[in-house]
Design a protein around this motif. Structure first.
Motif, PDB file in Angstrom:
ATOM      1  N   UNK A 126      21.300  39.880  16.878  1.00 28.83           N
ATOM      2  CA  UNK A 126      20.160  39.097  17.540  1.00 28.83           C
ATOM      3  C   UNK A 126      19.489  40.044  18.437  1.00 28.83           C
ATOM      4  N   UNK A 127      18.190  39.506  18.664  1.00 26.10           N
ATOM      5  CA  UNK A 127      17.351  39.968  19.721  1.00 26.10           C
ATOM      6  C   UNK A 127      17.345  39.003  20.883  1.00 26.10           C
ATOM      7  N   UNK A 128      17.608  39.416  22.095  1.00 25.63           N
ATOM      8  CA  UNK A 128      17.631  38.577  23.318  1.00 25.63           C
ATOM      9  C   UNK A 128      16.339  38.609  24.075  1.00 25.63           C
ATOM     10  N   UNK A 171      17.558  33.614  21.494  1.00 26.29           N
ATOM     11  CA  UNK A 171      18.376  34.423  20.830  1.00 26.29           C
ATOM     12  C   UNK A 171      17.821  34.312  19.244  1.00 26.29           C
ATOM     13  N   UNK A 172      17.408  35.433  18.899  1.00 26.95           N
ATOM     14  CA  UNK A 172      16.815  35.352  17.274  1.00 26.95           C
ATOM     15  C   UNK A 172      16.989  36.635  16.449  1.00 26.95           C
ATOM     16  N   UNK A 173      16.982  36.290  15.131  1.00 22.78           N
ATOM     17  CA  UNK A 173      17.093  37.426  14.109  1.00 22.78           C
ATOM     18  C   UNK A 173      16.202  36.905  13.067  1.00 22.78           C
ATOM     19  N   UNK A 174      16.313  37.566  12.082  1.00 21.29           N
ATOM     20  CA  UNK A 174      15.214  37.268  11.142  1.00 21.29           C
ATOM     21  C   UNK A 174      15.525  35.928  10.148  1.00 21.29           C
ATOM     22  N   UNK A 224      18.796  47.042   8.344  1.00 19.51           N
ATOM     23  CA  UNK A 224      17.890  47.961   8.810  1.00 19.51           C
ATOM     24  C   UNK A 224      16.806  47.286   9.529  1.00 19.51           C
ATOM     25  N   UNK A 225      16.431  48.142  10.668  1.00 19.74           N
ATOM     26  CA  UNK A 225      15.091  47.729  11.491  1.00 19.74           C
ATOM     27  C   UNK A 225      15.685  46.565  12.253  1.00 19.74           C
ATOM     28  N   UNK A 226      16.772  46.717  12.830  1.00 18.35           N
ATOM     29  CA  UNK A 226      17.276  45.401  13.811  1.00 18.35           C
ATOM     30  C   UNK A 226      17.657  45.945  15.103  1.00 18.35           C
ATOM     31  N   UNK A 227      17.591  45.222  16.400  1.00 17.65           N
ATOM     32  CA  UNK A 227      17.247  43.579  15.962  1.00 17.65           C
ATOM     33  C   UNK A 227      15.710  43.450  15.707  1.00 17.65           C
ATOM     34  N   UNK A 228      15.355  42.171  15.168  1.00 17.19           N
ATOM     35  CA  UNK A 228      13.965  42.052  14.913  1.00 17.19           C
ATOM     36  C   UNK A 228      13.855  40.373  15.183  1.00 17.19           C
ATOM     37  N   UNK A 229      12.481  40.065  15.601  1.00 17.43           N
ATOM     38  CA  UNK A 229      12.332  38.548  15.737  1.00 17.43           C
ATOM     39  C   UNK A 229      12.186  37.812  14.251  1.00 17.43           C
TER      40      UNK A 229
END
Length: 421
Positions: A326-328, A367-370, A102-107
């Motif tokens: 992931x968030x780019x 590229x990042x995720x929690x 839930x609530x993705x992508x996120x840093x």
């Protein structure tokens, strides 16, 4: 007096009074008649008084009645009228289950505690299936709670059970960044809010990121520094679920598992969602592995960019399977992007009509995720464009010819003026 037996099978709508005939069988003449249109007929009448449903559907659920009438052939008056009924209960197992974050992508954040939620959705079940989560093959003990945004009761405080410590993993303290100021008075990480599972933000000192100009390039660095406050050996898992009835009688079940994410422990953890249903001999299962992104693979098109070309830099994949999404983020090392912005989000960076001044520019893809972040760099090499050079030369030659013609015309004017005088 001759008697006539006339059995009729009928279907009754569930919860209503409207009856729909399916078949009529005339025992005197040994004939039967279907009251259903050909394109809707699914039932078969066998042995004169037996209705067969070859492929049972959820819509077949409900009461069925059989009416038997005996009457005088001459007067058509009913002598005996009897009926019997049976309720057909149709069960359907879920036809689809899925797990998303839930609530993705996120840093990724090194300095703020983040709540993380897995959502498991089971569709097509009748009655509603039971859904539960496992971690690394072991059942997770959860604290049930009711979401404020739904009328569905998720169990309340009556279902609270103690939390099970997570599977121990090796911790490398030499790679941990100390942030003891973020601990609560008891020395533990902050807990979740059971009323509304939104992100919990702790107040701490913000660290300064290094300047892009001082970064080592083009080395790829995977963030693995985590503060001390994430070292909780007894995390609490909060569980809620909602039931969404569908028009066909099935129920969509959404189950949520929320906890305070610990990147050091949760990275590479295997979470599975299992669904039990009376129509299934064994549970259905789907699983995901939490993983931080590592080593994005970048593709530049065209591979040999010329001045004036439109260049696309795209993320083609990773060295590992990444979940959640992931968030780019794209940046230009030491300067702004071509459009003047400091950064751009998305899987692709587009540079339109690149000028020669961009030759040698370094671009960073974060590229990042929690669970973590990684930086990958690529350098843009811009070559001269022969066609543009030819056009420039032609324009210069044209300008030179015009200058020569102008000078010749001025010389002729001057000559004529001199001869006239």
């Amino acid at each position: 007096m001759r008697k006539r037996k006339l059995p009729t099978d009928q279907e009754v709508t569930d919860g209503g009074t409207i009856k729909q005939k399916i078949f009529t069988y005339d025992a005197m003449f040994n004939t039967n008649y279907s009251h259903m249109e050909d394109y809707r007929r699914r039932e078969d009448l066998v042995y004169q008084s037996t209705v067969r449903l070859p492929e049972v559907r959820i819509s077949d659920n409900g009461p069925y009645e059989c009416h038997v009438g005996i009457y005088d052939r001459a007067t058509r008056e009913k002598v005996v009228l009897a009926s019997g009924n049976v309720f057909l209960t149709v069960m359907s197992p879920p036809n689809n289950i899925s797990v998303v974050a839930e609530n993705t992508p996120a840093p990724f954040s090194r300095y703020q505690a983040q709540n993380f939620t897995l959502v498991c959705t089971a569709k097509g079940g009748k009655p509603a299936p039971s859904v539960y989560f496992k971690r690394d093959g072991e059942l997770i003990e959860v604290i049930s709670y009711t979401q404020a945004s739904t009328n569905e009761q998720g169990g309340g405080s009556a279902g609270v059970r103690g939390a099970r410590p997570l599977i121990s993993r090796d911790l490398d303290d030499t790679k941990l960044q100390r942030s003891l100021s973020l601990l609560d008075p008891e020395g533990r990480s902050p807990r979740l809010y059971t009323e509304s599972p939104q992100r919990v933000h702790t107040q701490g000192q913000q660290a300064h990121e290094p300047s892009p100009a001082t970064e080592v390039i083009p080395e790829t660095v995977v963030s693995r520094e985590f503060p001390r406050w994430v070292h909780s050996t007894d995390p609490l898992y909060y569980f809620s679920h909602t039931h969404l009835p569908q028009s066909d009688g099935s129920v969509v079940v959404q189950a949520r598992l929320t906890w305070t994410l610990n990147p050091q422990l949760d990275n590479d953890a295997l979470f599975s969602c299992e669904v039990k249903h009376p129509a299934l001999s064994m549970p259905m299962q789907t699983e995901v592995t939490l993983a931080a992104p590592k080593g994005p693979k970048l593709l530049m098109s065209p591979t040999r960019a010329k001045v004036g070309d439109t260049v696309r830099i795209t993320v083609q994949g990773f060295q590992n399977e990444v979940f959640p999404e992931p968030l780019f983020t794209w940046t230009r090392v030491g300067s702004r992007l071509l459009d003047g912005s400091t950064e751009r989000e998305g899987r692709e960076l587009i540079l339109e009509r690149v000028p020669a001044e961009l030759n040698g520019s370094m671009y960073r893809c974060t590229a990042q995720n929690p669970l973590g972040s990684t930086d990958t760099h690529t350098r843009l090499i811009v070559f001269e464009n022969p066609s543009m050079m030819k056009n420039t030369q032609n324009q210069n030659n044209g300008a030179s010819r015009m200058d020569m013609l102008g000078l010749t015309w001025m010389a002729l004017v001057l000559t004529v003026t001199v001869e006239l005088t």
